[in-house]
Structures are given as structure tokens and as C-alpha cells.
Design a protein around this motif. Structure first.
Motif, PDB file in Angstrom:
ATOM      1  N   ASN A 660       0.831  -1.201   0.000  1.00 61.18           N
ATOM      2  CA  ASN A 660       0.000   0.000   0.000  1.00 61.18           C
ATOM      3  C   ASN A 660       0.868   1.254   0.000  1.00 61.18           C
ATOM      4  OD1 ASN A 660      -2.460  -1.248  -0.090  1.00 61.18           O
ATOM      5  ND2 ASN A 660      -2.743  -1.293   2.126  1.00 61.18           N
ATOM      6  N   THR A 663       2.590   1.676  -3.315  1.00 65.26           N
ATOM      7  CA  THR A 663       1.680   2.182  -4.355  1.00 65.26           C
ATOM      8  C   THR A 663       1.695   3.701  -4.387  1.00 65.26           C
ATOM      9  OG1 THR A 663       0.265   0.240  -4.108  1.00 65.26           O
ATOM     10  CG2 THR A 663      -0.713   2.163  -5.157  1.00 65.26           C
ATOM     11  N   VAL A 907      -3.620   5.347  -0.148  1.00 58.84           N
ATOM     12  CA  VAL A 907      -3.792   4.652  -1.422  1.00 58.84           C
ATOM     13  C   VAL A 907      -5.063   5.101  -2.114  1.00 58.84           C
ATOM     14  CG1 VAL A 907      -4.002   2.393  -2.518  1.00 58.84           C
ATOM     15  CG2 VAL A 907      -2.520   2.672  -0.547  1.00 58.84           C
ATOM     16  N   THR A 975      -8.067  -4.852  -6.993  1.00 60.74           N
ATOM     17  CA  THR A 975      -6.659  -4.578  -6.688  1.00 60.74           C
ATOM     18  C   THR A 975      -6.346  -5.178  -5.334  1.00 60.74           C
ATOM     19  OG1 THR A 975      -4.983  -2.864  -6.437  1.00 60.74           O
ATOM     20  CG2 THR A 975      -7.167  -2.344  -5.574  1.00 60.74           C
ATOM     21  N   LYS A 998      -0.850  -4.507  -6.500  1.00 59.89           N
ATOM     22  CA  LYS A 998      -0.134  -3.391  -5.879  1.00 59.89           C
ATOM     23  C   LYS A 998       1.343  -3.756  -5.721  1.00 59.89           C
ATOM     24  CE  LYS A 998      -4.115  -1.954  -3.049  1.00 59.89           C
ATOM     25  NZ  LYS A 998      -4.588  -1.802  -1.666  1.00 59.89           N
ATOM     26  N   PRO A 999       2.246  -2.775  -5.843  1.00 59.56           N
ATOM     27  CA  PRO A 999       2.020  -1.393  -6.269  1.00 59.56           C
ATOM     28  C   PRO A 999       1.883  -1.323  -7.783  1.00 59.56           C
ATOM     29  CG  PRO A 999       4.331  -1.720  -5.815  1.00 59.56           C
ATOM     30  CD  PRO A 999       3.656  -3.017  -5.472  1.00 59.56           C
TER      31      PRO A 999
END
Length: 1021
Positions: A660, A663, A907, A975, A998-999
């Protein structure tokens, strides 16, 4: 106007009454026997009536005058003559009297004028009785017609000239109809040829001479074939005695003849059967006279049948009169009651069962020879007497073994056993011998007896039997099979003989010895017995089975045992054992390692019991050794599996949160690189940040692979084709000193796995093999089909038996030590120098294989190399051709509305910013519940872009299912930082699943969003 019946005799007179009423006409009108009335046509009322009308209707003349027709009439039937000038009408009607009763009337009316008034004269006759008789006649005719059909009986008349009149049923019998019935000549043609002349002659004599006939013959019909008929005929004469015609009837009696023939045939069969019976069989009439005797009865009585028929049975029977049974049989015949007694025939020395059965027409007598049966019963009585007086216990057991009761049921126990034990017969009959055994019997011996009995094997042993008062009797037991004439098992015979006191002591000693022997054989432990006074140890046979030493040649001294203990444990164990003997303890326990005969080491759990004399001095020690090596190894494997699982949980959670963050970092770095494209220094910093984020993403993917939480795209793949496709990459990656050999299996099964992850796993294994062969060597990659009947891999963390595709990577390098092997799959564990490896290569391979439904095994030997084998589950279908990669297009944009669902605020804000930058309208939600509220509103949503793992009890997959229920045709895009093996299609394989790992970068997100929006709508089933 009321219909009326007018008598024929009065019509002419009444016709003269037109304009005047003379005294004569009046006298005729008033005294006519039938009711008469004059009706005014205009008012339809009665003007006048005679005395007969007042009598039959019950009204006075004054009451009748002025009454309307409707007051006297109930119903009227059809008119027989059309009305006209001067015409008359006749019809039937129902009239009502004053008292309410009705009667049938025949009415005749005549139109006339009286005093210039149009009138109708009506004459009525009461025909109630006539009509009743007419109705009854029709009913009887109908009944006769139905009866004729039911009895298949029809009538006919024949004139001397040959004219025939047929009733419908008679015509049907002959195969004609009443309308098409032929003359006499054609009727004769229906008669069967063999009967035709006889029937023709019978008709001739009847018509010419008046001779009646009654006969049967056969007819040939079109629909029923040849039938039997009963024909009766007689003449009818006129007043002068001349023959007018022949009257007759014909009845179809085919069924009767068929039944008679069948009855006769069955009677013949029954007679043949009864006559062939070996037992004497007789039929008596109600008075006791013989009407039939079969051949056996004839032979028994010794007289010809013609001399026996009509005789009283007891006058000619050979049974003596003096016996009670004979008197009973005589009385039964006389009183016609059923009886069954046994009678003796002295002159042939035979016994018969006399069975008498009364019937409606007489009595049936059956004599059954029971001589052999009585002889067998006598033999059995004598045998039972002898067995009951024998000194031994005698039992007879059932043939079949009852698994539920654990034995055979007792059918007989002799009196000797009952007297000795105090039991009654009802206490033991129906039970199994198990309930009679005493508790002193060795359970192992009882089990042996049950097993032998269940296998129909004879048994010989000593057993303790219990008495009813609780005492015990030791008996020698011999159980054997009683077989039938064909060799089959009929029953079991058990004979038990009580033994003397000395035998009882010997039996107890044998029992104890046998018990010890069975215990030492039944256990898998090594049993030892240490005679402290003589310093010798006895070992059971399991010393050979568990440790490989022959008890017969093994050193029986304590030193011989101590020398087998590994040096590190020897002093500790010796001190513990000597301390137990020197002290007051009775139990000794030790855990140590011992050397087997083959040189391997066994982990031993040793337990002993010290026996002491009255002075508390140790005289004996008895104990058992248990090899717990396998249990120790399983415990270690379980600890290792639990450790890997715990580490996987930790690393997976960390990698998810780290993804996260990456990302956001990667997205911001990418945006900074675009913004600072004109500033070289800032652009370099942005690129360095992007490179670091991508390396971090690679590291987290490895952690997710180990924790089995990476998002996989499994499909059916050809392992040989994948291996061949990687050969070029491996040859470029590995140094020239490493020789690569490929060994594909023929007819390899398709495997179910993510092909990209398989390639990464093989590359990791190849790099590990390269590092294990610094001076070069051979790297062999092979495939094989594996059908495994037992679990594969470590037993605590293995996979179930089944069919798998195995891909093995073998090197000729340095191999692994035991310590390294135990930690090989640990994340971040490495034997390389600092900075030379992350320690996640094997961890990633292990996690990927377990997540795919398979496992990984390692076979290694120090100095000889290592083989790592990946087991992947076999796919049920055929291998699909991999789609060709297409060049990535320019970053696509759009104007649709996208709902972004992400629990991480950083995110979520980053994703919303990227999508708005691509031109989309963006709605945001922090969890599934908030997203559902948006979907339930009127806000347009074209695409649901949701994280898979979210708090609040509603994850991305469940949210997608509810969302598509709310909005049919809604597009989906998922995702995740890891997939955690969750099903994204909601159990519906028709729902297309798209996933952004992710990412993700801006271009990747843009492409996936555009692809999801442009995907064709799912077609509802």
C-alpha cells in the motif's frame, strides 16, 4: 285445452249434439260410464260434466263448472290427429283429482257448437293400470334382452317354408345382425361340417313331424372363430293341430365347454398326481364309504379297487381295533371331524400318521409313513439319555457365527453340565459360550478361540467355566465341527471334561507363561528382564525388529547394553539406573540415544519397574524400550511447519501494508518524474525513487509468495514446453562452466499453475544451483508424471495422495548439511555472503508451490549435490495455447464514472487522483458498506474499482457480488497487495475477473481500467 280421450262407442251419438240438447242426448251424456265434459273454447272453462266426471275427479258438478283446463291437467303428451274443422284429437295426459292424486288418462276431443258457442266435447278414460302394465311389459322385454346378452341366448322362429325370424342376440351368436340375418339354408352353412347334417335333420323332423330337439353343435363365425352353441327347438300348432312354425333358442356355451374341457384335463392331472403319490390317499363319502383309493392305498389294503369302492373304510382297513389311536380315528370318521393320530400296522411293522380332513362332500384320508421318523426320534431319545448321563459337559452350538454376540448360540447343554454348574437350561440355551467363561481366562486366549471359531477351525484348550454360585471349574475343551451329508457345516460339538487340582495348577502356570509370551509378542516394544543376582538381561524378539540385534547372540550383561548408548548420554543413563536400584524407588525412566546394529541412532524412551525382596533389596527389574525416533522427527517437522506458517502470516501482513505504501510512493515518484522532466537533478531523484520502489515491490512479492498470499493466475500448462522455452534464458544467465541438461518426460500431463510464477521459481532454483557449483558442474531439469498413494513432503505439512506433475532441478554442487536443510525454506535465511542474496529464493518457491496446491521437496547429500522437486497438481483438461503478447498502447483515458473502494486513505487518495488525471469522474468509499450506500443511490457508476482485503466483514469479492445484484452489467476491477487464495468470481465462472497487483503504475492502472470498461457485458445464463 286439456287433452281428452273419447270412447269409440259414444262418438257417433255426441256428434249429433250440435244446436239442441234432446232428452235422449242428455240421458246418454249423464249416464255414460266414462267422464265427459263440454269446454268453452273462448274461455277454456268447463261448461258441463257428467256424473262419471264427478266420481273420478272428486268434485261436485257445481265445482267442476267454471274450472279451467289447467286446474285439472298436469301434463299432456303429443296429439295423435291434427286439429281441423270437425276433426277429433286423441292423446295421453295426466289429470289431477280433488284430493291431489293423479291418474293416466286417454282423452278424445271433438269440436262442435252448443247454443252458437264454439265448444269442445272431451271424453276421458282412466288408463292408469293399462299404462302400468304396458310399462312393465316393456321393462320385462328389456330385462329379457339384457339377460339374453349376458347369457348369450337368442331366440328364433322357422316356418315350414324355411322363413326365419331372428332376435338380435340370436343373430349376433351366428355372426349376423338382425337386419342382415339370412334364411334357414344360410344359417345351416354356419354349422360346422361335422354337425351340419345332424342339425339339418333335427330341423326337418321338427318341422315335418313335430319332434322337438335339444342338442349342441359348433358354429363357424367371422369374429370369434369356431364356437359351441346349445340349440333347443319345438313346434307351435294352430287350432286344427297343423304346425305353424318351429320356435327355438340358441345359447353360446363356448366358455362352458372350454371350462369343462379344462376341468376334465385338470381332473385327469390331479388323478394322475394323486395316484402317483407314495402315501396312501382315500376319499370317503359322508357315511364313511370309500369312493376313491390311489394306488398306494390299494397296495396297503391289499384289495382290487372294484372291491373296495362303496365299502366302509373300517371294514376293510388293516389297522388293529384294540389301540386307543384306532378308536380315536374311528370316532373321527363317524363324527366327520378332523384328526391326526399315529397308527401301527403290525403285519408290516410300519407306523403311519392318520390324517383326516372333512370336506363339504365327504372326507379326505391321508396316510403318511412315519416309521423312519419314529426310529430316528427313538435313536435321538436314547442318544440324549446317554449324553445327559455322560461325565463330560456336552454342548451343541449353532452353525452360523453371530458377529454381534461374538460367537455361536448354544442349542443344547447336557444335564451333567446343568447339574455341575447349577444353571437351568433356559439360562444357557440361546446364549453364546462367552457368557459361561470365567474372568480368570486370558483375554488373548478368548480372542484366539473366537478367531478360530469364526474361521471354522477346531479348538482345543483349557478354560475356566463359572458356576451359578460364582465358583470356578477348569475344563479341558474340545470344539469340533459337525458336517452334513454334503460336507457343509451343520453345527458345532463342544465337549468339556473337568480336570484335577494338579491339572488346574499346571493350567494356571501355562496360562501365566502364555500370557507373558503373548504380551511380549503383542507389543512393539523391546521387553527386557534384568536378573540382578546373576547380572543377566533377557531380551524379547523385538530387540531384533527395532534395533537389529539378535537376542540369542546379544551380550546379556549390563555392560553390553551400556556400550550401545551414545557416549554423550551414557554416564547420565548409567547414573540414573544405578540410583534407581540403590534407592527405594520402584519405577525408573530414561530418555536417551542408542546405536542400532546398522550404525544409525535411535531415540529411546526406556521405562522399568524394580522388584524388591522383603528387605527392600532389588532382585529383579523388568522394563520396555520404545523407539520414539519417528515421533521426535514428526514433532520437529510440526514445529518447522508451524514456524513457517507463523512467519508466512507475519511476512504476508507486512508485505500487504508495505505494498500500500509502495503504491503511493511509486505513483508520486512517477508524477514527480513527469513534473521535473525539465530539471535534470530532480528528474534523477524521481527516477531513483521509482527504482527503489520497484525493488521494494519485488521484495514484497517474494514475501507474498512465501506467505502464499500473492495473486496467482493459474491455467493448464505444458511443463515440457515451459521448460524448453526457458532454456535460452538459463543459458544466457548461467556461466559457461555450468552444463544444462533437459530431461522432459514423454506424454507429460498438463499441470495447473501460474506459468509466470513457475518460470520465476525455476530461475531462482537455477541461480541457487549456480552458487552451489562455483567451479562448474551439471544442472539437470526434468519433468515426470507422479501418482502418489501416500502423502508427499514433510508429513506434518505434506499434500494428500493423488496425481501430480513433478519438475525437478538437480545440481552436482556442494549439497546441504542437516542444519541448513532444516532452515532452507526460512525467509531471509542464506549461506551466502552479506549482500550476495536476499534469502527469499527457496522461500518464494515453497510458498508458490503450496499456494498452487502442491509442495516442494529437497533431497541433498553433502559433496554430491541437491535435487529440488516442485510438485504441481495435475489439470483435468488439455493444455491451452498461451496468448501472444501484444504491444502496449498509449496510456488510454476516459470520461466514465468509477467508484474507488480502498480502506487505506493514502492509497485511496492516490488512486482517485490518478483516475481523475486520466479524465474519469471518481467516487470514493472507505469500505464495502459505504460503497453499497453509493450503489444504492442514484449516482451513476460504470466501474467498481475495489481492494480485495478490507475490514468490516465485507471484502472485495463479496462486495462485487452484491454490487452486480444491485446494478446489472456493472464492470469490475480488483486490486490487492495479496490475494489470500480468495475466489474473485464469487463462485460464478462466467464473471470475468480483472486484477491490478499493488504497487501499480499509472500506465498499468490506465490500461486495466480501460480494458475493464471496454469488456463485453456478461451474458446472463
Amino acid at each position: 285445452m286439456t287433452p281428452a280421450l273419447v270412447m269409440e262407442g259414444g262418438l257417433g251419438v255426441l256428434a249429433t249434439i250440435t244446436t239442441t240438447t234432446s232428452d235422449l242426448a242428455r240421458l246418454f251424456f249423464e249416464n255414460h260410464p266414462d267422464p265427459m265434459g263440454i269446454f268453452d273454447v273462448e274461455t277454456d272453462t268447463l261448461i258441463d260434466a257428467n256424473a262419471a266426471a264427478t266420481r273420478i275427479y272428486g268434485y261436485s258438478l257445481d265445482e267442476l263448472r267454471g274450472m279451467s283446463v289447467e286446474q285439472l291437467r298436469v301434463t299432456r303428451e303429443r296429439v295423435f290427429s291434427e286439429p281441423g274443422s270437425g276433426a277429433q284429437q286423441t292423446f295421453y295426459a295426466v289429470h289431477r283429482r280433488k284430493d291431489g292424486s293423479t291418474f293416466d288418462a286417454f282423452v278424445r276431443t271433438y269440436a262442435t257448437e252448443v247454443n252458437d258457442r264454439a265448444c269442445v266435447i272431451a271424453v276421458v278414460r282412466d288408463v292408469t293400470e293399462d299404462r302400468r302394465q304396458e310399462t312393465e311389459t316393456r321393462r320385462l322385454a328389456r330385462i329379457n334382452e339384457i339377460a339374453g346378452k349376458m347369457a348369450r341366448l337368442g331366440g328364433w322362429t322357422v316356418s315350414p317354408e324355411g322363413d326365419v325370424t331372428w332376435t338380435p342376440e340370436a343373430a349376433r351368436i351366428f355372426g349376423f345382425t338382425a337386419e342382415t340375418a339370412p334364411d334357414l339354408a344360410r344359417g345351416f352353412e354356419r354349422v360346422a361340417p361335422q354337425h351340419r347334417e345332424r342339425i339339418r335333420e333335427a330341423f326337418r323332423r321338427c318341422l315335418e313331424q313335430g319332434i322337438a330337439f335339444d342338442t349342441v353343435c359348433q358354429l363357424d363365425t367371422d369374429d370369434r372363430g369356431r364356437i359351441w352353441v346349445h340349440v333347443i327347438g319345438e313346434v307351435e300348432r294352430d287350432a286344427e293341430g297343423r304346425i305353424r312354425h318351429c320356435l327355438g333358442a340358441t345359447q353360446d356355451v363356448t366358455e362352458l365347454f372350454t371350462a369343462r374341457e379344462e376341468s376334465a384335463r385338470r381332473g385327469e392331472q390331479l388323478f394322475a398326481v394323486i395316484n402317483s403319490i407314495n402315501d396312501p390317499f382315500c376319499i370317503l363319502d359322508t357315511s364313511g364309504r370309500l369312493t376313491f383309493c390311489n394306488q398306494s392305498a390299494t397296495d396297503l389294503i391289499g384289495r382290487p379297487p372294484e372291491l373296495m369302492t362303496g365299502q366302509y373304510f373300517w371294514d376293510i382297513c388293516p389297522f388293529p381295533d384294540e389301540s386307543t389311536s384306532t378308536h380315536t380315528a374311528r370316532n373321527a370318521v363317524r363324527e366327520r371331524c378332523a384328526v391326526s393320530v399315529e397308527l401301527h400296522l403290525p403285519h408290516v411293522q410300519r407306523w403311519y400318521r392318520f390324517n383326516l380332513y372333512p370336506t363339504g362332500h365327504g372326507m379326505l384320508l391321508h396316510l403318511h409313513d412315519i416309521t423312519e421318523q419314529r426310529e430316528k426320534e427313538e435313536q435321538m431319545r436314547l442318544l440324549q439319555t446317554a449324553v445327559d448321563r455322560a461325565n463330560d459337559f456336552v454342548f451343541i452350538l449353532s452353525r452360523d457365527f453371530d458377529d454381534a454376540q461374538g460367537g455361536r448360540r448354544i442349542l443344547y447343554a447336557n444335564q451333567t453340565y446343568l447339574n455341575a454348574t447349577g444353571f437351568a437350561a433356559e439360562d444357557v440355551i440361546g446364549q453364546t459360550p462367552l457368557v459361561l467363561y470365567d474372568s480368570r481366562n486370558d483375554p488373548a486366549l478368548i480372542e484366539q478361540i473366537q478367531v478360530a471359531a469364526s474361521r471354522n477351525q477346531a479348538v482345543r484348550c483349557d478354560l475356566w467355566m463359572r458356576c451359578k454360585n460364582g465358583q470356578e471349574i477348569l475344563v479341558e475343551t474340545d470344539a469340533s465341527i459337525i458336517r452334513g451329508n454334503e460336507g457343509e457345516v451343520a453345527s458345532w460339538l463342544v465337549i468339556q471334561r473337568p480336570v484335577s487340582e494338579q491339572r488346574r495348577v499346571e493350567a494356571q502356570l501355562r496360562l501365566n507363561t502364555e500370557r507373558l509370551r503373548l504380551i511380549t509378542r503383542a507389543t512393539s516394544d523391546v521387553i527386557w528382564d534384568y536378573d540382578i543376582h546373576h547380572g543377566r538381561i533377557w531380551w524379547n524378539e523385538n530387540l531384533r525388529n527395532l534395533l537389529g540385534y539378535d537376542p540369542a547372540t546379544f551380550d546379556p550383561s549390563v555392560e553390553g547394553w551400556e556400550n550401545l548408548i551414545v557416549p554423550e548420554d551414557r554416564e547420565r543413563v548409567r547414573a540414573s539406573f544405578e540410583g534407581a536400584l540403590a534407592g527405594q524407588e520402584t519405577v525408573w525412566r530414561a530418555d536417551y540415544r542408542l546405536k542400532r546394529a546398522d550404525g544409525s541412532i535411535a531415540h529411546i524412551l526406556d521405562r522399568g519397574f524394580v522388584l524388591r525382596d522383603e528387605m527392600s533389596r532389588p532382585i529383579r527389574a523388568i522394563g520396555s524400550m520404545v523407539d520414539v525416533s519417528e515421533q521426535r522427527e514428526l514433532d520437529e517437522q510440526l514445529r518447522q511447519a508451524q514456524k513457517l506458517e507463523a512467519v508466512g502470516q507475519l511476512t504476508g501482513g507486512l508485505a500487504h501494508d508495505f505494498n500500500n505504501l509502495l503504491t503511493v510512493i511509486l505513483g508520486n515518484a512517477e508524477a514527480m518524474a513527469q513534473i521535473a522532466s525539465d530539471d535534470p537533478d530532480l528528474h534523477v531523484l524521481a527516477k531513483m525513487t521509482m527504482s527503489a520502489a520497484e525493488r521494494g515491490a519485488e521484495l514484497t512479492n517474494r514475501l507474498l509468495a512465501f506467505g502464499r498470499r500473492q495473486a496467482l493466475a493459474p491455467r493448464d500448462l505444458d511443463s515440457n514446453q515451459l521448460m524448453q522455452g526457458m532454456s535460452a534464458l538459463l543459458r544466457r544467465t548461467l556461466p559457461e562452466t555450468v552444463q544444462i541438461e533437459l530431461q522432459p518426460a514423454a506424454q507429460i500431463w498438463p499441470a495447473r499453475a501460474d506459468p509466470g510464477q513457475v518460470e520465476i521459481a525455476l530461475l531462482n532454483l537455477a541461480l541457487n544451483a549456480r552458487d552451489a557449483m562455483p567451479s562448474g558442474g551439471t544442472l539437470t531439469i526434468g519433468t515426470a508424471n507422479i501418482t502418489q498413494d501416500s502423502a508427499i513432503g514433510e508429513q506434518a505439512d505434506g499434500i494428500p495422495p493423488g496425481q501430480y506433475v513433478a519438475i525437478s532441478v538437480t545440481d552436482t554442487g556442494t549439497g546441504m548439511s542437516r542444519e541448513v536443510l532444516q532452515r532452507a525454506f526460512d525467509p531471509f535465511f542464506t549461506t551466502k555472503e552479506v549482500g550476495k542474496g536476499s534469502g527469499l529464493g527457496l522461500s518464494m518457491v515453497y510458498g508458490f508451490a503450496r499456494q498452487s496446491g502442491g509442495t516442494v521437496t529437497i533431497d541433498t547429500t553433502l559433496g554430491r549435490g541437491t535435487t529440488v522437486t516442485i510438485y504441481l497438481p495435475r489439470a483435468p483438461g488439455q493444455v491451452a495455447t498461451a496468448p501472444r503478447a501484444r504491444p502496449a498502447p498509449d496510456i488510454p483515458t476516459g470520461t466514465e464514472t468509477i467508484l474507488v473502494v480502498e480502506d487505506d486513505a493514502l492509497v485511496r487518495n492516490h488512486a482517485c487522483a490518478l483516475l481523475r488525471g486520466l479524465g474519469y469522474t471518481v467516487l470514493a468509499a472507505a469500505d464495502g458498506r459505504e460503497a453499497l450506500r453509493v450503489l444504492q443511490s442514484d449516482s451513476p457508476v460504470d466501474l467498481l474499482f475495489t481492494d480485495i482485503v478490507m475490514p468490516g466483514g465485507l471484502d472485495g469479492s463479496a462486495l462485487a457480488t452484491l454490487a452486480q445484484d444491485l446494478r446489472r452489467g456493472l464492470k469490475l476491477l480488483f486490486t490487492t497487495g495479496y490475494a489470500e487464495d480468495r475466489s474473485l468470481d464469487g463462485g460464478d465462472p462466467r464473471r470475468p475477473v480483472r486484477l491490478v497487483q499493488k504497487p501499480y503504475r499509472r500506465a498499468e492502472l490506465a490500461a486495466q481500467v480501460r480494458a475493464a470498461l471496454d469488456a463485453a457485458a456478461r451474458v446472463e445464463a
